[in-house]
Design a protein around this motif. Sequence first.
Motif, PDB file in Angstrom:
ATOM      1  N   ILE A   1       8.566  -6.172 116.912  1.00 35.63           N
ATOM      2  CA  ILE A   1      10.005  -5.631 116.742  1.00 35.63           C
ATOM      3  C   ILE A   1       9.735  -5.496 114.833  1.00 35.63           C
ATOM      4  O   ILE A   1       9.143  -6.748 114.416  1.00 35.63           O
ATOM      5  CB  ILE A   1      10.582  -6.549 116.627  1.00 35.63           C
ATOM      6  CG1 ILE A   1      10.849  -6.428 118.256  1.00 35.63           C
ATOM      7  CG2 ILE A   1      12.072  -6.052 116.974  1.00 35.63           C
ATOM      8  CD1 ILE A   1      11.168  -8.147 118.833  1.00 35.63           C
ATOM      9  N   GLU A   2      10.048  -3.939 114.162  1.00 38.64           N
ATOM     10  CA  GLU A   2       9.693  -3.786 112.990  1.00 38.64           C
ATOM     11  C   GLU A   2      10.675  -3.218 112.176  1.00 38.64           C
ATOM     12  O   GLU A   2      11.520  -2.141 113.293  1.00 38.64           O
ATOM     13  CB  GLU A   2       8.137  -3.470 112.683  1.00 38.64           C
ATOM     14  CG  GLU A   2       8.370  -2.278 112.896  1.00 38.64           C
ATOM     15  CD  GLU A   2       6.339  -1.586 112.960  1.00 38.64           C
ATOM     16  OE1 GLU A   2       5.743  -2.374 112.427  1.00 38.64           O
ATOM     17  OE2 GLU A   2       6.762  -0.375 113.073  1.00 38.64           O
TER      18      GLU A   2
ATOM     19  N   ILE B   1       7.350 -10.083 114.889  1.00 36.66           N
ATOM     20  CA  ILE B   1       8.998  -9.873 114.412  1.00 36.66           C
ATOM     21  C   ILE B   1       8.499  -9.066 112.847  1.00 36.66           C
ATOM     22  O   ILE B   1       8.108 -11.050 112.683  1.00 36.66           O
ATOM     23  CB  ILE B   1       9.966 -10.938 114.820  1.00 36.66           C
ATOM     24  CG1 ILE B   1       9.930 -11.216 116.398  1.00 36.66           C
ATOM     25  CG2 ILE B   1      11.177 -10.443 114.222  1.00 36.66           C
ATOM     26  CD1 ILE B   1      10.600 -11.574 116.806  1.00 36.66           C
TER      27      ILE B   1
ATOM     28  N   ALA C   1      13.367  -7.811 111.070  1.00 40.68           N
ATOM     29  CA  ALA C   1      13.722  -7.029 112.119  1.00 40.68           C
ATOM     30  C   ALA C   1      14.308  -8.716 112.215  1.00 40.68           C
ATOM     31  O   ALA C   1      14.447  -9.287 112.130  1.00 40.68           O
ATOM     32  CB  ALA C   1      11.946  -7.321 112.726  1.00 40.68           C
ATOM     33  N   LYS C   2      15.364  -8.767 113.411  1.00 42.44           N
ATOM     34  CA  LYS C   2      15.411  -9.663 113.829  1.00 42.44           C
ATOM     35  C   LYS C   2      15.782 -10.086 115.924  1.00 42.44           C
ATOM     36  O   LYS C   2      15.800  -8.506 116.650  1.00 42.44           O
ATOM     37  CB  LYS C   2      17.175  -9.723 113.524  1.00 42.44           C
ATOM     38  CG  LYS C   2      17.263  -9.965 112.363  1.00 42.44           C
ATOM     39  CD  LYS C   2      19.056  -9.943 112.424  1.00 42.44           C
ATOM     40  CE  LYS C   2      19.112 -10.188 110.580  1.00 42.44           C
ATOM     41  NZ  LYS C   2      18.951  -8.609 109.704  1.00 42.44           N
ATOM     42  N   ALA C   3      15.740 -10.701 115.759  1.00 38.40           N
ATOM     43  CA  ALA C   3      15.287 -10.499 117.755  1.00 38.40           C
ATOM     44  C   ALA C   3      16.992 -11.502 117.738  1.00 38.40           C
ATOM     45  O   ALA C   3      17.275 -12.828 117.082  1.00 38.40           O
ATOM     46  CB  ALA C   3      14.501 -11.292 118.613  1.00 38.40           C
TER      47      ALA C   3
ATOM     48  N   VAL D   1       6.515 -14.607 113.743  1.00 35.04           N
ATOM     49  CA  VAL D   1       7.837 -14.213 112.480  1.00 35.04           C
ATOM     50  C   VAL D   1       7.239 -14.163 111.272  1.00 35.04           C
ATOM     51  O   VAL D   1       7.039 -15.321 111.121  1.00 35.04           O
ATOM     52  CB  VAL D   1       8.906 -15.600 113.105  1.00 35.04           C
ATOM     53  CG1 VAL D   1      10.236 -14.439 112.691  1.00 35.04           C
ATOM     54  CG2 VAL D   1       9.006 -15.334 114.815  1.00 35.04           C
TER      55      VAL D   1
ATOM     56  N   SER E   1      11.600 -12.118 108.209  1.00 31.20           N
ATOM     57  CA  SER E   1      12.421 -11.207 109.644  1.00 31.20           C
ATOM     58  C   SER E   1      13.036 -12.596 110.684  1.00 31.20           C
ATOM     59  O   SER E   1      12.978 -13.678 109.490  1.00 31.20           O
ATOM     60  CB  SER E   1      11.978 -10.991 110.601  1.00 31.20           C
ATOM     61  OG  SER E   1      11.394  -9.740 110.133  1.00 31.20           O
TER      62      SER E   1
END
Length: 162
Positions: free
Chosen positions: A38-39, A80, A84-86, A102, A106
């Motif tokens: 995720i970027e 990540i 980016a965010k989760a 992480v 992020s």
Amino acid sequence: AVAEIPTEIVAEILVTSAAGLLMTTRSMTLSAQNHITIEDGAVLGCLGCAGSFEALNGMPGCSDTCLSWRAISRNGSITIKGSAKALGVDVRLEASMGQVLVADDSAVLASDWHVLSKLVIVATTGFLQIDGQLHFSNVYLDAATDVFVGERGWVGTDALGP
């Protein structure tokens, strides 16, 4: 853009360039044979409607009730990075054969600060490197070797939940 979330194991998962891959209707498991990345300002997870406009630059895709979701990398790593965010309220990130990273710009965050939330990050045979932010009511970190929280890394469980 709207994409269907795969329900079977795929080779790799890449969410990039300020895109949003959101779980809105049911609990989901994202499974990749190799890496999950995720970027570049992307958002993965479940996002409550109150914060969706700002987080997604006005792109629709929120849920009144966030359900649990998991991201599993069977033979690779989970990364990540790049702002980016989760997001979610019940999140599990698991790398069976690699590491979980992480990056310092992020985050993995609770999407609804008014409910109890849980984050589980597991590296079955590797390590965890937290240089960014983790913020949930409950945070569980488990690695076969090391859990490293960097100089700019932050793990918080304060002021969340009822």
